[in-house]
Design an enzyme around this catalytic site. Structure first.
Site, PDB file in Angstrom:
ATOM      1  N   SER A 340       2.579   5.768  -1.061  1.00 45.60           N
ATOM      2  CA  SER A 340       1.427   4.967  -1.468  1.00 45.60           C
ATOM      3  C   SER A 340       0.524   5.792  -2.369  1.00 45.60           C
ATOM      4  O   SER A 340       0.241   6.962  -2.085  1.00 45.60           O
ATOM      5  CB  SER A 340       0.643   4.504  -0.228  1.00 45.60           C
ATOM      6  OG  SER A 340      -0.415   3.656  -0.605  1.00 45.60           O
ATOM      7  N   GLY A 341       0.116   5.184  -3.485  1.00 46.53           N
ATOM      8  CA  GLY A 341      -0.777   5.848  -4.418  1.00 46.53           C
ATOM      9  C   GLY A 341      -1.958   4.966  -4.763  1.00 46.53           C
ATOM     10  O   GLY A 341      -2.206   3.942  -4.121  1.00 46.53           O
ATOM     11  N   VAL A 346       5.093   1.789  -2.514  1.00 50.84           N
ATOM     12  CA  VAL A 346       6.529   1.547  -2.623  1.00 50.84           C
ATOM     13  C   VAL A 346       7.098   1.337  -1.221  1.00 50.84           C
ATOM     14  O   VAL A 346       6.828   2.120  -0.302  1.00 50.84           O
ATOM     15  CB  VAL A 346       7.249   2.713  -3.319  1.00 50.84           C
ATOM     16  CG1 VAL A 346       8.746   2.436  -3.412  1.00 50.84           C
ATOM     17  CG2 VAL A 346       6.668   2.943  -4.710  1.00 50.84           C
ATOM     18  N   LYS A 361       8.087  -1.868  -5.506  1.00 46.58           N
ATOM     19  CA  LYS A 361       6.800  -1.291  -5.867  1.00 46.58           C
ATOM     20  C   LYS A 361       5.776  -2.411  -5.980  1.00 46.58           C
ATOM     21  O   LYS A 361       5.862  -3.262  -6.869  1.00 46.58           O
ATOM     22  CB  LYS A 361       6.914  -0.529  -7.191  1.00 46.58           C
ATOM     23  CG  LYS A 361       5.664   0.252  -7.564  1.00 46.58           C
ATOM     24  CD  LYS A 361       5.930   1.153  -8.766  1.00 46.58           C
ATOM     25  CE  LYS A 361       4.749   2.072  -9.058  1.00 46.58           C
ATOM     26  NZ  LYS A 361       5.048   3.002 -10.177  1.00 46.58           N
ATOM     27  N   ASP A 467       3.803  11.801 -17.151  1.00 46.74           N
ATOM     28  CA  ASP A 467       3.595  12.241 -15.763  1.00 46.74           C
ATOM     29  C   ASP A 467       4.913  12.737 -15.168  1.00 46.74           C
ATOM     30  O   ASP A 467       5.285  12.370 -14.051  1.00 46.74           O
ATOM     31  CB  ASP A 467       3.029  11.102 -14.915  1.00 46.74           C
ATOM     32  CG  ASP A 467       2.459  11.593 -13.588  1.00 46.74           C
ATOM     33  OD1 ASP A 467       2.161  12.807 -13.479  1.00 46.74           O
ATOM     34  OD2 ASP A 467       2.310  10.787 -12.663  1.00 46.74           O
TER      35      ASP A 467
END
Length: 632
Positions: A340-341, A346, A361, A467
């Protein structure tokens, strides 16, 4: 307090007994730390717990019988610790368990039959890497919805239980490195959705069942180092020699062309074709070998060509509804959540009437930047197609049951997790439990370089990932690398003034972000090259760019550069499997490790003009990989 999550930090010491005062806890996650000592008995009295994660620490002692008090538990992770003693039968009282992971400990004794009386145990049962003995209980057949069963690397004996064939939803079966014997039961023919089978390093006998060649979902099988004999199946996964391991079975043979280099099975010739058959046995092998050699060249060339987006890409995408997604994720259960962000979470899931696991996602549309991240990923997926990029299966853009906007992307499930998980394993008594060989590291970094070369040089306009880091490099069943998470990606435009500048719009991670971005420079392919260089150095040293080891050196680049080349062995990952032969170790250092470190240092130079282009980098790493493969 209902949820307490201190996972993935560097917390040391013991777990305080007072944690048992938090009687309303439903989730306790203190995994992936450096905790030691025994698990307090008070933890086992938290009867409201639904999720308990204590994995990847150094916890010791035994699992008490009071584990049976956690009757609401659906997820129990005690893996990768130093727990000992028997597995308590009282775990069988946890009748709501969906997943149980006790792997990588020092547990011994027999597998209790009570484990197989948990009807909900569908996501997985992992008892691997322990000291368990005795036969696998016949009661395993009761787990008809079990998806993953892993008892590898134990001391289990006896026959393969025929009752295992009743687990018709099984997708992954790992029983390697035990003392199992007997034949593969005919009942295994019911495992029609199986994707991975590993029975290697046992004492199994008899023939390899022909029905394995009829399994359309099976894409990896390892039966090496047993006592199998007779013909191998001719269809299915057995048409792809890269996905099959047969070594160490001296009695095996092939009925067709020698794809695996095995002897051709003796056959009874018909009366009319007896003489022709004998003639063919003389003439056919060299012709077939020549033909296969030609095929190998063609396949190699095809793999090197650019992957173009399919014109029917949108048409092949399946449509899924919000209802499909919530069912597949068990209503967005914490049990199914992988990560988790800020912008998304996800989940692992399986759609109704489908057999394959997927990664879903789900975007947090209430968070700033999440919708932009969704559309960016969609745009990337629309224009890219490469074997080393994570592929989407479908997407879902709709409203939920409360008429709120909902967006999700469904990806292929990557069974071996992220590169980050492999290069930063937990250490137990001086040896890593999950090891990446030098060959695997070379192959992985070659895959990542190939993906970046595709993004930078084979797309129009070029794309910058922005990233790149080990947690965004995922590994498939066969350890093929797939670069993922394109929520921060940018397409470069040839129009003046349209390229984003500075850190506005750069969603990178500290330690991997190119230093020029912090000084207002434009986003460029050189930024990805810098991130790649850091990733390569991290993979060789197992040191994160933000670790304390880099503190005095200020960066991972300088930390490695200070040791290069004379003291480079001092900073390499100590858990990379070494060469036993001193001469071979010296050649490995000079021919492979030193060139890779040099490439990592060049790519992570502070000034963009000092970094090479990814195309040249990719060519050098591919050359290193080919030279390494030739020595095997």
């Amino acid at each position: 307090m209902e949820q307490l999550n201190f996972g993935r930090n560097q917390i040391s010491g013991s777990i305080p007994a007072e944690i048992g005062n938090l009687v309303n806890l439903t989730l306790l996650d203190i995994g992936q730390n450096m905790l030691s000592g025994k698990i307090p008995l008070t933890v086992w009295n938290l009867s409201n717990l639904v999720v308990l994660k204590l994995s990847m620490n150094k916890l010791s002692g035994q699992i008490p019988s009071t584990v049976g008090n956690l009757v609401r538990l659906s997820q129990l992770y005690l893996d990768d610790n130093e727990l000992s003693g028997n597995i308590p039968a009282y775990i069988g009282q946890c009748q709501r368990l969906l997943i149980l992971n006790l792997s990588v400990n020092y547990l011994d004794g027999y597998i209790p039959r009570e484990l197989f009386s948990i009807p909900s145990l569908s996501l997985g049962l992992d008892l691997s890497n322990n000291n368990l003995i005795g036969p696998i209980p016949q009661e395993v057949g009761k787990l008809i919805t079990l998806g993953i069963f892993n008892v590898s690397n134990n001391k289990l004996s006896g026959d393969l239980p025929s009752e295992l064939g009743q687990c018709v939803q099984l997708q992954s079966l790992q029983m390697e490195s035990n003392m199992l014997n007997g034949i593969i039961p005919q009942s295994f023919s019911a495992l029609k959705v199986i994707q991975k089978i590993d029975l290697s390093a046992n004492s199994l006998t008899g023939q390899v069942p022909q029905f394995f060649g009829n399994f359309s979902s099976l894409h990896y099988i390892n039966i090496s180092y047993n006592k199998f004999e007779g013909p191998i199946p001719a269809g299915g996964v057995f048409t792809n020699f890269k996905e099959v391991s047969l070594e160490g079975n001296t009695g095996l043979c092939e009925t067709a062309a020698a794809i695996f280099g095995l002897p051709i099975c003796p056959t009874e010739s018909t009366r009319k074709g007896k003489m022709n058959a004998r003639l063919l046995l003389i003439i056919a092998p060299p012709v077939i070998i020549a033909f296969l050699s030609f095929l190998c060249v063609v396949v190699t060339i095809m793999k090197g060509t650019k992957a173009q987006p399919s014109e029917s890409f949108k048409e092949t995408m399946k449509r899924v509804s919000y209802g499909n997604v919530i069912k597949a994720t068990n209503w967005f259960s914490l049990v199914n959540r992988i990560s988790s962000g800020h912008t998304a979470s996800v989940y692992i899931g399986r759609f109704e009437f489908e057999t394959d696991l997927v990664a879903i996602k789900v975007f947090h549309l209430h968070e700033q930047g999440s919708k932009k991240s969704f559309f960016t990923e969609c745009e990337v997926l629309k224009h890219t197609r490469h074997r080393n990029l994570v592929q989407a299966i479908t997407l879902c853009s709709t409203v939920d049951f409360d008429n709120n906007e909902f967006k999700a992307i469904v990806y292929e499930f990557m069974a071996n997790g992220s590169l980050d998980m492999w290069i930063h394993p937990r250490i137990h008594q001086g040896s890593a439990r999950r090891l990446l060989s030098l060959g695997q590291r070379i192959s992985i970094v070659a895959d990542v370089a190939s993906a970046l070369d595709y993004l930078h040089n084979q797309l129009t306009p070029p794309m910058i990932h922005c990233d790149l880091k080990p947690s965004n490099v995922l590994l498939d069943y066969d350890m093929t690398s797939r670069v993922g998470d394109f929520g921060s990606a940018k397409f470069l435009s040839s129009s003046p003034g349209t390229t984003p500048e500075g850190l506005a719009g750069v969603g990178g991670t500290i330690g991997y972000i190119a230093p020029e971005y912090g000084m207002g420079c434009k986003i460029s392919t050189g930024g990805d090259v810098y991130s790649f260089g850091v990733l390569l150095l991290e993979m060789l040293t197992a040191v994160r760019p933000t670790d304390a080891l880099c503190g005095n050196a200020l960066s991972l680049h300088k930390y490695v550069d200070q040791a290069f080349p004379e003291r480079i062995s001092e900073v390499l990952d100590p858990h990379m499997p070494p060469e036993e032969d001193e001469v071979a170790a010296s050649l490995r250092m000079q021919n492979y490790i030193m060139p890779l470190v040099s490439i990592g240092l060049m790519c992570s130079m502070e000034s963009p003009k000092d970094r090479p282009g990814i195309h040249d980098v990719c060519a050098k790493i591919v050359a290193i990989k080919e030279a390494f493969v030739e020595t095997l």
